[in-house]
Design a protein around this motif. Sequence first.
Motif, mmCIF file in Angstrom:
data_model
loop_
_atom_site.group_PDB
_atom_site.id
_atom_site.type_symbol
_atom_site.label_atom_id
_atom_site.label_comp_id
_atom_site.label_asym_id
_atom_site.label_seq_id
_atom_site.Cartn_x
_atom_site.Cartn_y
_atom_site.Cartn_z
ATOM 1 N N GLY A 203 5.760 -0.739 1.138
ATOM 2 C CA GLY A 203 6.039 0.218 0.071
ATOM 3 C C GLY A 203 5.028 0.160 -1.053
ATOM 4 N N ASP A 204 5.526 0.182 -2.288
ATOM 5 C CA ASP A 204 4.658 0.189 -3.465
ATOM 6 C C ASP A 204 3.946 -1.135 -3.689
ATOM 7 O OD1 ASP A 204 5.177 2.788 -4.051
ATOM 8 O OD2 ASP A 204 6.644 2.397 -5.613
ATOM 9 N N ASN A 205 4.353 -2.173 -2.984
ATOM 10 C CA ASN A 205 3.623 -3.437 -3.094
ATOM 11 C C ASN A 205 2.266 -3.369 -2.396
ATOM 12 O OD1 ASN A 205 5.809 -5.036 -4.377
ATOM 13 N ND2 ASN A 205 6.864 -4.577 -2.458
ATOM 14 N N ASP A 206 2.062 -2.368 -1.582
ATOM 15 C CA ASP A 206 0.782 -2.126 -0.939
ATOM 16 C C ASP A 206 -0.079 -1.310 -1.895
ATOM 17 O OD1 ASP A 206 -1.371 -1.340 0.622
ATOM 18 O OD2 ASP A 206 -0.162 -0.065 1.958
ATOM 19 N N LEU A 207 -1.020 -1.956 -2.556
ATOM 20 C CA LEU A 207 -1.812 -1.302 -3.592
ATOM 21 C C LEU A 207 -2.947 -0.456 -3.036
ATOM 22 C CD1 LEU A 207 -2.073 -4.202 -6.212
ATOM 23 C CD2 LEU A 207 -0.254 -2.521 -5.852
ATOM 24 N N VAL A 208 -3.196 -0.542 -1.766
ATOM 25 C CA VAL A 208 -4.296 0.222 -1.163
ATOM 26 C C VAL A 208 -3.773 1.495 -0.503
ATOM 27 C CG1 VAL A 208 -6.231 0.164 0.462
ATOM 28 C CG2 VAL A 208 -5.575 -1.914 -0.770
ATOM 29 N N TYR A 209 -2.817 1.360 0.393
ATOM 30 C CA TYR A 209 -2.351 2.495 1.186
ATOM 31 C C TYR A 209 -0.947 2.969 0.832
ATOM 32 C CZ TYR A 209 -6.340 1.655 4.339
ATOM 33 O OH TYR A 209 -7.592 1.512 4.881
ATOM 34 N N GLY A 210 -0.272 2.283 -0.068
ATOM 35 C CA GLY A 210 1.054 2.713 -0.466
ATOM 36 C C GLY A 210 2.049 2.762 0.676
ATOM 37 N N GLY A 211 1.846 1.895 1.678
ATOM 38 C CA GLY A 211 2.777 1.848 2.802
ATOM 39 C C GLY A 211 2.622 3.001 3.775
ATOM 40 N N ASP A 212 1.426 3.540 3.913
ATOM 41 C CA ASP A 212 1.167 4.640 4.838
ATOM 42 C C ASP A 212 0.888 4.073 6.237
ATOM 43 O OD1 ASP A 212 -0.448 6.591 6.399
ATOM 44 O OD2 ASP A 212 -0.321 7.802 4.579
ATOM 45 N N ARG A 213 1.781 4.358 7.183
ATOM 46 C CA ARG A 213 1.650 3.812 8.539
ATOM 47 C C ARG A 213 0.336 4.209 9.205
ATOM 48 N NH1 ARG A 213 7.169 4.108 8.686
ATOM 49 N NH2 ARG A 213 8.248 2.362 9.711
ATOM 50 N N ASP A 214 -0.011 5.483 9.103
ATOM 51 C CA ASP A 214 -1.198 5.967 9.794
ATOM 52 C C ASP A 214 -2.462 5.285 9.270
ATOM 53 O OD1 ASP A 214 0.360 7.654 11.332
ATOM 54 O OD2 ASP A 214 0.022 9.410 10.056
ATOM 55 N N LYS A 215 -2.519 5.088 7.963
ATOM 56 C CA LYS A 215 -3.715 4.460 7.391
ATOM 57 C C LYS A 215 -3.801 2.989 7.774
ATOM 58 C CE LYS A 215 -4.313 7.706 3.592
ATOM 59 N NZ LYS A 215 -4.516 7.922 2.151
ATOM 60 N N TRP A 216 -2.667 2.316 7.802
ATOM 61 C CA TRP A 216 -2.676 0.921 8.232
ATOM 62 C C TRP A 216 -3.091 0.790 9.693
ATOM 63 C CZ3 TRP A 216 -2.672 -3.728 6.094
ATOM 64 C CH2 TRP A 216 -2.334 -3.829 4.742
ATOM 65 N N THR A 217 -2.645 1.706 10.507
ATOM 66 C CA THR A 217 -2.999 1.659 11.924
ATOM 67 C C THR A 217 -4.488 1.883 12.123
ATOM 68 O OG1 THR A 217 -0.783 2.445 12.537
ATOM 69 C CG2 THR A 217 -2.533 2.684 14.183
ATOM 70 N N ALA A 218 -5.031 2.880 11.438
ATOM 71 C CA ALA A 218 -6.472 3.142 11.546
ATOM 72 C C ALA A 218 -7.284 1.974 11.016
ATOM 73 C CB ALA A 218 -6.816 4.429 10.787
ATOM 74 N N PHE A 219 -6.861 1.407 9.900
ATOM 75 C CA PHE A 219 -7.525 0.231 9.318
ATOM 76 C C PHE A 219 -7.559 -0.906 10.331
ATOM 77 C CE2 PHE A 219 -6.486 -3.610 6.481
ATOM 78 C CZ PHE A 219 -7.824 -3.920 6.234
ATOM 79 N N ALA A 220 -6.441 -1.153 10.994
ATOM 80 C CA ALA A 220 -6.370 -2.240 11.974
ATOM 81 C C ALA A 220 -7.315 -1.981 13.145
ATOM 82 C CB ALA A 220 -4.941 -2.400 12.474
ATOM 83 N N HIS A 221 -7.392 -0.752 13.604
ATOM 84 C CA HIS A 221 -8.305 -0.445 14.713
ATOM 85 C C HIS A 221 -9.764 -0.642 14.293
ATOM 86 C CE1 HIS A 221 -5.616 0.868 17.876
ATOM 87 N NE2 HIS A 221 -4.942 1.639 17.041
ATOM 88 N N THR A 222 -10.100 -0.262 13.067
ATOM 89 C CA THR A 222 -11.480 -0.474 12.611
ATOM 90 C C THR A 222 -11.787 -1.957 12.492
ATOM 91 O OG1 THR A 222 -11.554 1.662 11.469
ATOM 92 C CG2 THR A 222 -13.141 0.002 10.770
ATOM 93 N N LEU A 223 -10.825 -2.738 12.025
ATOM 94 C CA LEU A 223 -11.025 -4.190 11.996
ATOM 95 C C LEU A 223 -11.257 -4.730 13.400
ATOM 96 C CD1 LEU A 223 -8.351 -5.430 9.431
ATOM 97 C CD2 LEU A 223 -10.836 -5.495 9.141
ATOM 98 N N LYS A 224 -10.491 -4.259 14.362
ATOM 99 C CA LYS A 224 -10.683 -4.712 15.738
ATOM 100 C C LYS A 224 -12.085 -4.352 16.217
ATOM 101 C CE LYS A 224 -7.391 -4.294 18.822
ATOM 102 N NZ LYS A 224 -7.161 -5.696 19.222
ATOM 103 N N ALA A 225 -12.527 -3.134 15.906
ATOM 104 C CA ALA A 225 -13.875 -2.730 16.288
ATOM 105 C C ALA A 225 -14.924 -3.624 15.627
ATOM 106 C CB ALA A 225 -14.109 -1.268 15.909
#
Length: 462
Positions: A203-225
């Motif tokens: 939720g709001d404790n996420d200061l970067v993405y505000g708890g956005d699932r899609d953004k977290w998923t994309a971020f994780a895939h880029t980290l994997k890459a």
Amino acid sequence: MRRLYRHAALAALTLVGATACKDFLGAGETQVDPNRPIEATPGKLFVGVEANLWGIWGSDASRIAGIFAQHFTGNQSQYQSQIQSYALSETVTNGLQVSFYGGGGLVDVKKIEAAAVATNDKFLQGTAQVLEGALMGTAADYFGNLVYSKALQGVSNGLQEASAPLPNPPLDDQMAVYDSVQKVLSAGIANIASNTGADVGPGDNDLVYGGDRDKWTAFAHTLKARFYMHTAEVRGQAAYLAALAEAQQGIVSDDDNFVGAFQNASGLQNFWYQFEVTAGRQGYIVPNPGFINFLESRNDPRRAEYFNADGSDLSDERLAPDFQQPYVTYDENTLIWAEAAYRTGDQATALQKLNEERANHGLPPEVVAGQALLREILSEKYIADFQLDGEAWNDYKRTCFPNLAPTGSGKIPGRLYYDTAERQTNPTNVPNPGTAPNGLRNENDPPNATTDADGVSACLGQ
């Protein structure tokens, strides 16, 4: 509520005065403990882990990597006498290694994961696992072999029970750490996809993405890459194919970049502002003239974005106290896609993704093929990876591009020594500097004989 949490977390990141020359990672930005609230709720811990990750990716470790990659020049004090000249010792990094494990690091990640498991909040668990992967993958980049599988045995992550801590935990092989990071990132992606009533997330404790699932998923895939690319010099095509598959699911726009959410308020500012203004270290590190010349020779608009007019410092934009420093980006993901496509035989896609990244900066398309195409991709990566943790350095170690000449004694360093404290508290497994695996090169980065600039010329710095 979100603003209060943001202030509470970032206040802990204030640079507290100037630190000793011999131990300049031992205090200040990276030696912070952002997670000592009176009530250590999962939400507050989450804020602290994000803030700590900004500190790792945005302060002295990245500045050292920037000097090694010759984006910057060490001009004064320890940055000149130690980093620019490659006179490294374990005191250079003292305080960095503990930041991966202590407050804001793995110990607090495990607490978040345990709390998420207890409430069946898979979304929160997944985001914590992504942060874990980001932390430990970066630690492997800098240090190679690491304590990971046996780290912090006395703290449960909710899936494994706590047990008696090991007094001298063994180091995992660097490539095993990367493999573990890939597994935890994959688990994080799977858990983030869960969408039941219990999946509240950060939720709001996420200061970067505000708890956005899609953004977290994309971020994780880029980290994997990113981390697959870091193994590609050793693992070759398999790693490039894996990086390609992940980049195809990664960050798709600048709006989805993972950034430091800094503010123009005391103690909450961008780390470069804190370094130069708050700590009074302007001139300690300056733009590398070779990098400026490289940008100017290409008429690249990022010359003005990155540096001031006379090339003596960062631009006003980059030095602004509230500059939202990027750490994992659309440009990075696009260029990983381009390079991985090239390395696996798809030059058409490689050129398409190269020109997509160039268009993102108002640059015209290239019409190149073969070695010239690879050189252009690596050139764009060298530019786009500016101030992106140690990514320009990581790419240099893998490709010897640009073909940099050393600025100090010996070859350009390929890793940092373990912290003094790590050696002293784990003497059974952590040897003295200069004794394998505590040398100046990691397993994933054997020296290159030639540079990928042309595939023929001898690599000068390795």
